[in-house]
Design a protein around this motif. Sequence first.
Motif, mmCIF file in Angstrom:
data_model
loop_
_atom_site.group_PDB
_atom_site.id
_atom_site.type_symbol
_atom_site.label_atom_id
_atom_site.label_comp_id
_atom_site.label_asym_id
_atom_site.label_seq_id
_atom_site.Cartn_x
_atom_site.Cartn_y
_atom_site.Cartn_z
ATOM 1 N N HIS A 114 -10.941 -15.860 -4.366
ATOM 2 C CA HIS A 114 -11.325 -17.260 -4.536
ATOM 3 C C HIS A 114 -12.823 -17.462 -4.308
ATOM 4 C CE1 HIS A 114 -11.159 -21.645 -4.228
ATOM 5 N NE2 HIS A 114 -11.855 -21.525 -3.097
ATOM 6 N N TYR A 115 -13.357 -16.848 -3.242
ATOM 7 C CA TYR A 115 -14.767 -17.020 -2.909
ATOM 8 C C TYR A 115 -15.681 -16.067 -3.669
ATOM 9 C CZ TYR A 115 -13.243 -20.041 0.905
ATOM 10 O OH TYR A 115 -12.688 -21.065 1.638
ATOM 11 N N GLN A 116 -15.097 -15.192 -4.477
ATOM 12 C CA GLN A 116 -15.859 -14.252 -5.312
ATOM 13 C C GLN A 116 -16.906 -13.509 -4.477
ATOM 14 O OE1 GLN A 116 -16.920 -17.150 -8.571
ATOM 15 N NE2 GLN A 116 -15.962 -15.568 -9.838
ATOM 16 N N LEU A 117 -16.388 -12.733 -3.532
ATOM 17 C CA LEU A 117 -17.253 -12.026 -2.593
ATOM 18 C C LEU A 117 -17.753 -10.718 -3.210
ATOM 19 C CD1 LEU A 117 -15.277 -12.692 0.715
ATOM 20 C CD2 LEU A 117 -17.309 -13.860 -0.141
ATOM 21 N N GLY A 118 -18.882 -10.787 -3.859
ATOM 22 C CA GLY A 118 -19.456 -9.624 -4.528
ATOM 23 C C GLY A 118 -20.024 -8.590 -3.577
ATOM 24 N N ASN A 119 -20.067 -8.916 -2.279
ATOM 25 C CA ASN A 119 -20.577 -7.969 -1.272
ATOM 26 C C ASN A 119 -19.452 -7.318 -0.476
ATOM 27 O OD1 ASN A 119 -19.897 -10.409 -0.071
ATOM 28 N ND2 ASN A 119 -21.507 -10.313 1.481
ATOM 29 N N LEU A 120 -18.225 -7.407 -0.976
ATOM 30 C CA LEU A 120 -17.057 -6.859 -0.280
ATOM 31 C C LEU A 120 -16.400 -5.760 -1.111
ATOM 32 C CD1 LEU A 120 -14.911 -6.984 2.026
ATOM 33 C CD2 LEU A 120 -13.724 -8.733 0.672
ATOM 34 N N VAL A 121 -16.152 -4.629 -0.465
ATOM 35 C CA VAL A 121 -15.404 -3.527 -1.083
ATOM 36 C C VAL A 121 -14.249 -3.163 -0.162
ATOM 37 C CG1 VAL A 121 -15.451 -1.120 -1.841
ATOM 38 C CG2 VAL A 121 -17.424 -2.597 -2.278
ATOM 39 N N ALA A 122 -13.043 -3.225 -0.672
ATOM 40 C CA ALA A 122 -11.861 -2.784 0.070
ATOM 41 C C ALA A 122 -11.377 -1.463 -0.520
ATOM 42 C CB ALA A 122 -10.759 -3.830 0.008
ATOM 43 N N ILE A 123 -10.842 -0.613 0.340
ATOM 44 C CA ILE A 123 -10.329 0.695 -0.081
ATOM 45 C C ILE A 123 -8.935 0.848 0.503
ATOM 46 C CG2 ILE A 123 -10.707 3.190 -0.014
ATOM 47 C CD1 ILE A 123 -13.694 2.348 0.895
ATOM 48 N N VAL A 124 -7.994 1.231 -0.308
ATOM 49 C CA VAL A 124 -6.659 1.514 0.218
ATOM 50 C C VAL A 124 -6.416 3.016 0.171
ATOM 51 C CG1 VAL A 124 -5.497 1.101 -2.017
ATOM 52 C CG2 VAL A 124 -4.173 1.020 0.111
ATOM 53 N N ASP A 125 -6.054 3.557 1.328
ATOM 54 C CA ASP A 125 -5.695 4.974 1.430
ATOM 55 C C ASP A 125 -4.235 5.089 0.991
ATOM 56 O OD1 ASP A 125 -5.884 7.726 2.214
ATOM 57 O OD2 ASP A 125 -4.756 7.209 4.018
ATOM 58 N N LYS A 126 -4.039 5.315 -0.282
ATOM 59 C CA LYS A 126 -2.688 5.299 -0.864
ATOM 60 C C LYS A 126 -2.081 6.706 -0.786
ATOM 61 C CE LYS A 126 -0.354 2.930 -4.720
ATOM 62 N NZ LYS A 126 0.505 3.909 -5.382
ATOM 63 N N ASN A 127 -1.705 7.075 0.465
ATOM 64 C CA ASN A 127 -1.112 8.410 0.637
ATOM 65 C C ASN A 127 0.400 8.404 0.440
ATOM 66 O OD1 ASN A 127 0.061 7.621 3.144
ATOM 67 N ND2 ASN A 127 -1.776 8.222 4.263
ATOM 68 N N GLN A 128 0.959 7.222 0.155
ATOM 69 C CA GLN A 128 2.347 7.040 -0.282
ATOM 70 C C GLN A 128 3.399 7.357 0.771
ATOM 71 O OE1 GLN A 128 3.103 8.010 -4.485
ATOM 72 N NE2 GLN A 128 1.019 8.813 -4.577
ATOM 73 N N VAL A 129 2.956 7.501 2.027
ATOM 74 C CA VAL A 129 3.899 7.772 3.115
ATOM 75 C C VAL A 129 3.536 6.901 4.306
ATOM 76 C CG1 VAL A 129 4.843 9.519 4.681
ATOM 77 C CG2 VAL A 129 4.194 10.175 2.361
ATOM 78 N N GLN A 130 4.523 6.226 4.886
ATOM 79 C CA GLN A 130 4.287 5.484 6.113
ATOM 80 C C GLN A 130 5.212 6.011 7.199
ATOM 81 O OE1 GLN A 130 5.417 1.822 3.573
ATOM 82 N NE2 GLN A 130 5.726 1.095 5.657
ATOM 83 N N MET A 131 5.338 5.287 8.301
ATOM 84 C CA MET A 131 5.930 5.886 9.495
ATOM 85 C C MET A 131 7.359 6.387 9.307
ATOM 86 S SD MET A 131 5.865 4.434 13.391
ATOM 87 C CE MET A 131 6.842 2.973 13.100
ATOM 88 N N THR A 132 8.156 5.708 8.506
ATOM 89 C CA THR A 132 9.574 6.066 8.417
ATOM 90 C C THR A 132 10.000 6.621 7.064
ATOM 91 O OG1 THR A 132 10.127 3.767 7.848
ATOM 92 C CG2 THR A 132 10.228 4.386 10.189
ATOM 93 N N GLY A 133 9.061 6.831 6.171
ATOM 94 C CA GLY A 133 9.413 7.358 4.851
ATOM 95 C C GLY A 133 8.319 7.055 3.844
ATOM 96 N N THR A 134 8.651 7.166 2.571
ATOM 97 C CA THR A 134 7.656 6.889 1.536
ATOM 98 C C THR A 134 7.491 5.380 1.373
ATOM 99 O OG1 THR A 134 9.245 6.828 -0.297
ATOM 100 C CG2 THR A 134 8.354 8.988 0.321
#
Length: 288
Positions: A171-191
Motif C-alpha cells: 500500500h505504501y509502495q516502500l521502494g526501500n524495502l526488500v524481504a527475503i523468504v528462506d523457502k527451505n520447504q520444511v518446518q518444525m513438524t514436517g514439510t
Amino acid sequence: MSKIDIKRVVELEDKCVKIRKDLLNFIYQIGMGHLGGELSIVEMTVALYYEYMKYDPKNPKMEERDRFVLSKGHCSETLYTIFQDMGMYTMDYMVEHFETLDTAQFGMHSNRKYVPAIEASAGSLGHGLPIAVGMALGARASKASWRTLVLVGDGEMDEGTNWEAIMAAGHYQLGNLVAIVDKNQVQMTGTTAQVMNLDPLDKKLEAFGWDVINIEDGNDMMQVCEALDSLPDSDSQARRKPIFIIANTVKGKGVDFMEGNYKWHGGGIAKEQLEEALKDVEKNRKVR
C-alpha cells in the motif's frame, strides 16, 4: 551472460564453507541450535554481509548502514558466527556468554539490547517483517538513503502478522524495502506443503503489490549474487513496489544427513555427528 565476478563468487563460496564449519562447532559447544534453518540461510546472509549490504563490523550502529532484520530469530547462531568471523567477537567469548545466568549476552533468539549488531529482537515468529516495514517508513520520513532488508522463514509465513505487513508495504509502495523468504520447504513438524501450503507464493505476493524475484537455488552463490545485484538502488522517497526475494533452499544444506530432514529443525549435535557433518561440508564444497 552474467556480469557477476566469478572470482568474487568463489571467495564467497569459500566463506560459506568456513561459516558452516564454524557454525557446526559453535552449536556443538553450546549444545543447542536450529541447524536445519541456520544452514539453509548461509549463502544469503554471507552474500549480504560480505558483499551487498552497506555495513561496517567495526561500527555496527553507523547511521547510514543498511538495516537487516532476521525475523526467523531462532536461526541467530548463523549471524553470531558471521559476527565472530568479521572480528566482532571470538568464538570462545560467544560460547562463554551464551545463555548463562549472569552474562547471557548471546541467546537462542537474538536480542538487540545485548548484541549491538542485531537490529531487532526476535523470538515469536511473524514480528520481523512488520518491524522492517516500520523501519522503511521511518527512513522515508527522515529522508534516509539506507535500505531495509528482512529475512523470514517459509514456515513463519503462516503468521497473519506477516500478511498484514505485506499488505501495508504494498500500500505504501516502500521502494526501500526488500524481504527475503528462506523457502527451505520444511518446518518444525514436517514439510510446509503438509503443514500449511504456501504456494503459489509468488502470485500471492504479487497480488499484494510486490515485485517478486525467484531464486531457483538459494544455496547457489552465483544465483544469490545475480538476484541481489539486480536490486535497484535504495530510495526511501521512491514510491514503487517493494521487492520480495523467494530463495528456494535446502534445510540443513551441506550436511547430508540433515538435508531436508525436519528432525534437524532444532537440537544439539553429538561429537560423532559433528565429525561427519564437517566432512560433509568439505565434501560438498562447490567446485567451479
